[in-house]
Design a protein around this motif. Structure first.
Motif, short mmCIF file in Angstrom:
data_model
loop_
_atom_site.label_atom_id
_atom_site.label_comp_id
_atom_site.label_asym_id
_atom_site.label_seq_id
_atom_site.Cartn_x
_atom_site.Cartn_y
_atom_site.Cartn_z
N THR A 178 80.92 47.38 -22.82
CA THR A 178 82.00 46.94 -22.13
C THR A 178 81.68 46.66 -20.49
N GLU A 179 81.93 45.47 -20.06
CA GLU A 179 81.75 45.07 -18.68
C GLU A 179 82.76 45.51 -17.83
N ILE A 377 68.65 50.68 -9.16
CA ILE A 377 69.50 49.90 -8.20
C ILE A 377 70.29 48.79 -9.01
N ILE A 378 71.63 48.87 -9.03
CA ILE A 378 72.52 48.31 -10.05
C ILE A 378 73.31 47.09 -9.76
N ASN A 379 72.95 46.49 -8.47
CA ASN A 379 73.67 45.17 -8.20
C ASN A 379 72.45 44.35 -7.50
N LYS A 419 69.43 42.43 -17.16
CA LYS A 419 70.91 42.48 -16.85
C LYS A 419 71.91 43.53 -17.49
N ASN A 420 72.62 44.04 -16.40
CA ASN A 420 73.46 45.09 -16.96
C ASN A 420 74.97 44.57 -17.33
N ASN A 421 75.83 45.55 -17.24
CA ASN A 421 77.38 45.17 -17.82
C ASN A 421 77.92 45.12 -16.42
N LEU A 440 67.53 47.30 -11.38
CA LEU A 440 66.02 47.51 -11.25
C LEU A 440 66.07 49.11 -11.28
N THR A 441 65.36 49.48 -12.24
CA THR A 441 65.04 50.91 -12.79
C THR A 441 63.71 51.35 -12.45
N PHE A 442 63.31 52.57 -11.75
CA PHE A 442 61.88 53.12 -11.82
C PHE A 442 62.03 54.57 -11.72
#
Length: 637
Positions: A178-179, A377-379, A419-421, A440-442
């Motif tokens: 779900t977005e 970093i989600i945006n 790409k995320n939701n 970006l995940t690390f």
């Protein structure tokens, strides 16, 4: 209608041994069926379409998919048919989603040797095409598809041979998740600056559901490399805006003000020579306005503290790790602790903007050693990144630096950019491609307890670093071999000085002959860092400056034949405040060269005026080298 398909869900895959004579007949039968499918498939497809249309063919292929000896080719055709939205709708209306899920789940549980990975992959492809529709996603969710495929993915992650399965599973899960909007009060920057021309400095309105567009009927996303090709480039394509010789923006009499920025044209060079041994500290003059523009009394400081204090309040008893960005070039909007050692981070949009979230630079302290910390970093905005091709974030450890070891290093493992939701609202897109943000995940494992570490997108190069470097260069050169002039082009909107550097040689003497030879030298203008996030452009500029003042034969020859006018940082305000692309007014300065205004884009206005001045006094052709931009080998494009 789907008796065959449902019955197939209870079938246990078996591989007959060719050496067993009792299995020869069934094996021959299956091989003959596969031969019939392979040789006559096109005739049968045309026949089924002519008799019953694609709907009848769809029904036949689904029924056939449950039979072990006939699954491969029918599933291939079924997946191809389901690329059509109309066929996908028929599949949803006839309940195929639940049946396909059950069939795949049974294949997964019974195919313990992973012999039929291709069949499982094609079943997932069918589901992937179906979930591009809103009705398909609803049917998938109603059939507990998220839970089913999530468990399958968890079981297959450690098996590289199952990558075709896990790859499609993750695509389906991402499509059906779900977005939602970002966990922010507003999509705009949390930092504001009362720049000229801004009509309001009030807080941006909060996000509402109406801000978000519906992409329920959107097709499966294109490859991110294709999306990246849609990005804007630096070339002007409007022929009406191009001219062989742009007109002057200033009257000729006003161009005389730039005479002070060209002391090398003075007849008396003794006044321009550097005087060493004086008790003048260039830092006092150069850094007079170098404090962070958005200081403690500014809206940025108030808003920053309010959001972070509320985040930390709920975890005050258990949270010991501190994540902050209150330093030059730092960029961090919000931090959310999702697990004990995992954090979701949101970077801020550029000041007075709702876009350009890509650059990050923040400080982590109070950590534990030898424990993996995950940062998400989600945006981010870019549709693709070099982080998917081997690039790593950079880290500076204070304790490592105190021990005399290399301070800035590449670091991080389990790096992924995807790409995320989180859905971008209309205001934040502003015509940009893509409707979702990217993550970006690390993972970072710190070496020391209670250390203070800085993590950044790339090796940071700050305004302070530039001014210090220019001061070191000025003191290190031989004034008899190099003319090194350090001036200020202008003052920025934030009150910072924009440095201007002149590099050439002194004439052999003040004789008329030598002065005329010097005045005939053409000018080269070099600029950099109009986009604050392009830190590596400043590192290239640093090496360029050091090369031009060195004693090697090549730079010596260049100094004897050219006068270099260098603006190493065209956007000091954006650099200081951690912007990625814009000035304090929230505009891209590299799009303002046509009609800049002194009170809105002072660095562009005066850089253009200086070039016009040099040209107007007949100092030969002014050659403007393309601004140093981000290098292809380390971009996020």
């Amino acid at each position: 209608m789907l008796k065959t398909l449902v019955a197939g869900a209870n079938w246990r895959p078996e591989c007959p041994d060719p050496r067993d004579r009792t299995n020869v007949s069934p094996l021959r039968g299956r091989l003959s069926i596969r031969h019939w499918i392979a040789t006559d498939r096109y005739k049968r497809i045309y026949y089924m379409i002519s008799k019953g249309g694609s709907e009848a063919l769809l029904q036949t292929l689904v029924d056939t998919s449950s039979t072990p000896g006939q699954s491969g080719q029918p599933l291939k055709f079924l997946a191809a048919l389901l690329k059509s939205k109309s066929n996908s709708r028929r599949a949803v209306n006839r309940g195929y989603v639940t049946s396909l899920l059950r069939l795949h789940q049974d294949w997964h549980s019974r195919d313990v040797t992973n012999t039929y990975v291709l069949i499982r992959h094609r079943l997932l492809l069918c589901l992937r095409h179906i979930v591009t529709l809103r009705s398909g996603r609803e049917a998938f969710l109603a059939a507990q598809g998220m839970e089913t495929l999530f468990n399958i993915a968890q079981a297959c992650l450690d098996n590289k041979s199952m990558e075709p399965v896990t790859s499609v599973v993750l695509q389906i899960l991402r499509q059906c998740y779900t977005e939602s909007p970002l966990p922010l009060i507003t999509a705009s920057s949390a930092y504001t600056f009362p720049a000229p021309g801004n009509t309001s400095s009030e807080l941006p309105p909060a996000l509402t559901e109406e801000d978000f567009e519906d992409n329920a009927e959107e097709e499966m996303d294109k490859d991110s490399d294709v999306e990246a090709g849609k990005e804007d480039d630096e070339l002007e394509t409007d022929m009406n805006k191009l001219s062989s010789k742009p007109s002057l923006d200033l009257p000729k009499e006003e161009l005389a003000r730039y005479d002070a920025l060209c002391p090398e044209l003075s007849c008396s060079f003794e006044e321009s020579e550097p005087k060493y041994g004086d008790d003048v500290n260039p830092r006092d003059a150069s850094h007079a306005n170098h404090s962070h523009i958005l200081c403690a009394a500014s809206p940025r400081q108030h808003r920053f503290n309010r959001e972070h204090s509320s985040w930390r309040k709920g975890r005050e008893e258990t949270l010991y790790t501190s994540i902050l960005d209150m330093f030059e070039l730092g960029n961090l909007h919000k931090v959310i602790q999702v697990r004990e050692f995992e954090y979701d981070l949101l970077v801020s949009a550029d000041v007075n903007s709702s876009q350009h979230q890509q650059w990050f630079y923040f400080k982590v302290s109070g950590m534990r050693a030898a424990i993996p910390y995950r940062f998400n970093i989600i945006n981010c905005e870019k549709p693709n990144s070099q982080f998917n091709y081997g690039m790593q974030p950079t880290l500076y450890s204070v304790k490592e630096a105190l021990l005399g070891r290399t301070a800035w290093i590449w670091t991080g493992s389990e790096i992924c950019y995807y790409k995320n939701n989180y859905h971008r609202n209309t205001a934040s897109r502003d015509g940009a491609s893509g409707k979702n943000y990217y993550t970006l995940t690390f993972t970072v494992t710190f070496l020391h307890n209670e250390d203070a570490c800085y993590l950044a997108y790339h090796y940071p190069y700050t305004y302070s670093t530039l001014m210090t470097h220019l001061e070191i260069l000025e003191r290190s050169i031989n004034p008899k071999q190099v003319y090194f002039g350090k001036d200020s082009l202008c003052q920025t909107l934030g009150g910072n000085l924009c440095p201007l550097v002149t590099i050439t040689v002194f004439p052999e003497s003040n004789s008329t002959k030598h002065l005329e030879q010097f005045h005939c030298c053409p000018y080269y203008a070099i600029t950099a860092r109009v986009h604050p996030g392009e830190n590596n452009a400043s590192w290239v500029m640093k090496e360029t400056l050091e090369f031009l003042v060195s004693s090697d034969p090549v730079p010596k020859l260049l100094r004897e034949n050219f006068v270099f006018k260098i603006i190493p940082m065209l956007n000091p305000d954006g650099v200081i405040n951690g912007n990625h692309r814009c000035s304090l007014r929230g505009e891209d300065l590299n799009r303002q060269w046509l009609l800049p205004q002194a009170h809105l884009q002072p660095t562009i206005y005066h850089a253009k005026g200086l070039l016009h001045y040099v040209s107007s006094i007949g100092q030969g052709p002014v050659l403007l080298l393309r601004e140093f931009a981000q290098l292809p080998t380390s971009t996020s494009n």
